[in-house]
Design an enzyme around this catalytic site. Structure first.
Site, PDB file in Angstrom:
ATOM      1  N   LYS A  35       0.845  -1.211   0.000  1.00 26.37           N
ATOM      2  CA  LYS A  35       0.000   0.000   0.000  1.00 26.37           C
ATOM      3  C   LYS A  35       0.876   1.255   0.000  1.00 26.37           C
ATOM      4  O   LYS A  35       2.089   1.166   0.261  1.00 26.37           O
ATOM      5  CB  LYS A  35      -0.904  -0.021   1.239  1.00 26.37           C
ATOM      6  CG  LYS A  35      -0.135   0.040   2.554  1.00 26.37           C
ATOM      7  CD  LYS A  35      -0.979  -0.409   3.731  1.00 26.37           C
ATOM      8  CE  LYS A  35      -0.184  -0.287   5.021  1.00 26.37           C
ATOM      9  NZ  LYS A  35      -0.798  -1.033   6.130  1.00 26.37           N
ATOM     10  N   ARG A 130      -9.658  -0.486  15.785  1.00 23.28           N
ATOM     11  CA  ARG A 130      -9.674   0.304  14.572  1.00 23.28           C
ATOM     12  C   ARG A 130     -10.719  -0.368  13.688  1.00 23.28           C
ATOM     13  O   ARG A 130     -11.896  -0.149  13.886  1.00 23.28           O
ATOM     14  CB  ARG A 130      -8.261   0.371  13.961  1.00 23.28           C
ATOM     15  CG  ARG A 130      -8.106   1.470  12.940  1.00 23.28           C
ATOM     16  CD  ARG A 130      -6.658   1.595  12.460  1.00 23.28           C
ATOM     17  NE  ARG A 130      -6.141   0.354  11.869  1.00 23.28           N
ATOM     18  CZ  ARG A 130      -4.941   0.248  11.307  1.00 23.28           C
ATOM     19  NH1 ARG A 130      -4.118   1.283  11.275  1.00 23.28           N
ATOM     20  NH2 ARG A 130      -4.531  -0.891  10.772  1.00 23.28           N
ATOM     21  N   TYR A 255      16.729  28.994   8.978  1.00 17.84           N
ATOM     22  CA  TYR A 255      15.502  29.718   9.335  1.00 17.84           C
ATOM     23  C   TYR A 255      15.323  29.817  10.843  1.00 17.84           C
ATOM     24  O   TYR A 255      15.636  28.888  11.587  1.00 17.84           O
ATOM     25  CB  TYR A 255      14.284  28.985   8.770  1.00 17.84           C
ATOM     26  CG  TYR A 255      14.019  29.265   7.315  1.00 17.84           C
ATOM     27  CD1 TYR A 255      13.773  30.560   6.867  1.00 17.84           C
ATOM     28  CD2 TYR A 255      14.012  28.224   6.391  1.00 17.84           C
ATOM     29  CE1 TYR A 255      13.529  30.805   5.530  1.00 17.84           C
ATOM     30  CE2 TYR A 255      13.766  28.461   5.056  1.00 17.84           C
ATOM     31  CZ  TYR A 255      13.520  29.762   4.629  1.00 17.84           C
ATOM     32  OH  TYR A 255      13.269  29.998   3.312  1.00 17.84           O
ATOM     33  N   MET A 303      12.935  23.770   2.915  1.00 19.06           N
ATOM     34  CA  MET A 303      12.166  22.997   1.933  1.00 19.06           C
ATOM     35  C   MET A 303      13.066  22.237   0.965  1.00 19.06           C
ATOM     36  O   MET A 303      12.852  21.059   0.682  1.00 19.06           O
ATOM     37  CB  MET A 303      11.225  23.926   1.149  1.00 19.06           C
ATOM     38  CG  MET A 303      10.263  23.178   0.249  1.00 19.06           C
ATOM     39  SD  MET A 303       9.237  24.279  -0.733  1.00 19.06           S
ATOM     40  CE  MET A 303       8.245  25.069   0.518  1.00 19.06           C
TER      41      MET A 303
HETATM   42  C1  LIG Z   1      -0.016  -2.013   6.699  1.00 19.33           C
HETATM   43  C2  LIG Z   1      -0.556  -3.319   7.144  1.00 19.33           C
HETATM   44  C3  LIG Z   1       0.284  -4.425   7.329  1.00 19.33           C
HETATM   45  C4  LIG Z   1       1.793  -4.336   7.231  1.00 19.33           C
HETATM   46  O1  LIG Z   1       2.306  -3.794   8.426  1.00 19.33           O
HETATM   47  P1  LIG Z   1       3.895  -3.674   8.676  1.00 19.33           P
HETATM   48  O2  LIG Z   1       3.977  -3.146  10.050  1.00 19.33           O
HETATM   49  O3  LIG Z   1       4.386  -2.703   7.662  1.00 19.33           O
HETATM   50  O4  LIG Z   1       4.451  -5.027   8.489  1.00 19.33           O
HETATM   51  C5  LIG Z   1      -0.301  -5.642   7.638  1.00 19.33           C
HETATM   52  N1  LIG Z   1      -1.632  -5.752   7.788  1.00 19.33           N
HETATM   53  C6  LIG Z   1      -2.474  -4.704   7.645  1.00 19.33           C
HETATM   54  C7  LIG Z   1      -3.927  -4.903   7.835  1.00 19.33           C
HETATM   55  C8  LIG Z   1      -1.966  -3.456   7.327  1.00 19.33           C
HETATM   56  O5  LIG Z   1      -2.789  -2.419   7.198  1.00 19.33           O
END
Ligand SMILES: *Cc1c(COP(=O)(O)O)cnc(C)c1O
Length: 359
Positions: A35, A130, A255, A303
């Protein structure tokens, strides 16, 4: 010379880390989590290097479509499931698996026109609070799926851990026990482990594991180094010095003029900043490698530029290479300095950066 800031992606390291993940979970199938543009590494680039994975986990349909368009034939799981009913037609067309974590999504499945069965992974909330069904609701949710003609008969069960990076953590113990209890005797394939669980809670490696961060060669366990787990960093963020000058003791740099030279200093300016994804919160003293030698940030990141105390590399000249994170300077270290997590830094690298592939 064009602007020297760039990202290098080491595809060999990605393959190495996948092999490492397999060794961690020899009896599990591996769903590589790609992702957020493969945590900033480039979705299709990473997926091609990870072609040995049994599946890919993504956040949304657009990511899944990009993978299918690039020719990926592996299983692809939408980790948050469909966001609306219209997506289910694409889910079928692209042959995707979906998470179902809420009654509202069961309603979408009920309302969808009949068609090819969709593979569903029912998400159980084992304590992170969650996504997912309450364990007590799980039998009813499963019964609803069984009655639903759009879901394939074989339902998989999935949950996510909130704090698997803390070994011996009591909450993780409770989450694991609750997931096991809730799913026991169901003869369904199960998935629980992210990277941290794969490394710290091997009992969580069930039918499917879902590594993300470890594939990119960063340690998911606070305080532990990727090298401790034989993981190699995949991303290097590097640039070069575009200015070197001496600044007198007591003079400010950068800055806000909030940081002053503790003595007469060689100050280097690096062509990289928060506009490239370097964290603005990184404080003075954050390590930087100049021509391979340890130096430290001086003043606040801007930046497009960073200012560096060059006492660690007094011979450095304009054009000297600068490594901001990668092999030799773990991204976890920079994340720790900036009070964040390596995930945020990796997926925050900016599209403006030129990307070079190695391996
Ligand atoms: C992002 C995610 C993972 C991977 O997690 P890592 O900590 O990067 O290994 C696994 N399962 C779900 C549901 C996720 O959202």
């Amino acid at each position: 010379m064009t602007r020297p800031a760039r990202v290098i992606i080491d595809l060999e390291a990605l393959r190495h880390n996948l092999a490492r993940a397999r060794r961690c979970a020899p009896r599990s199938r591996v769903m590589a989590v790609v992702k957020a543009d493969a945590y900033g590494h480039g979705l299709t680039r990473a997926a091609a290097a990870l072609e040995d994975a049994d599946g890919f986990g993504v956040a949304c349909l657009e990511e899944a479509r990009e993978l299918r368009d690039a020719g990926a034939t592996q299983k692809i799981l939408l980790l948050e499931g469909p966001y609306c009913g219209a997506e289910l037609a694409d889910v079928r067309r692209l042959g995707l698996d979906i998470v179902i974590h809420h009654h509202a999504q069961l309603d979408l499945l009920d309302a969808a026109p009949a068609g090819a069965p969709i593979n569903v992974w029912l998400k159980i909330d084992s304590g992170m609070h969650r996504l997912g069904f309450d364990p007590a609701e799980t039998p009813a949710a499963l019964a609803r799926l069984e009655r639903n003609g759009n879901a394939a008969a074989k339902v998989r069960l999935i949950s996510h851990l909130a704090n698997a990076g803390a070994p011996q953590d009591a909450m993780t113990r409770r989450q694991v026990d609750l997931f096991m209890e809730t799913t026991e005797g169901r003869r369904a394939e199960r998935s629980l482990a992210n990277s941290a669980a794969m490394l710290a809670w091997p009992e969580c490696c069930l039918d499917w594991v879902r590594p993300g961060l470890m594939l990119y060669g960063a340690s998911p366990i606070p305080g532990a180094a990727a090298a401790d787990f034989d993981l190699n960093p995949v991303m290097t963020l590097e640039s070069a010095l575009i200015s070197v000058k001496r600044v007198r003791r007591g003079e400010p740099v950068g800055y806000g003029a909030g940081w002053r030279c503790p003595e007469d200093l060689p100050i280097g300016v690096v062509a990289a900043g928060y506009g490239d994804g370097y964290p603005r919160r990184a404080p003075p003293g954050t390590p930087v490698l100049v021509a391979g030698k340890p130096c430290a940030l001086a003043g606040k990141p801007s930046m497009d530029m960073l200012t560096v105390d060059l006492r660690g590399c007094p011979g450095a000249r304009v054009g000297a290479p600068v490594l901001l994170w990668g092999r030799g300077l773990p991204v976890e270290k920079i994340a720790e300095c900036a009070a964040t997590v390596p995930y945020e830094l990796l997926c925050g690298v900016h599209k403006r950066l030129e990307v070079t592939e190695r391996g």
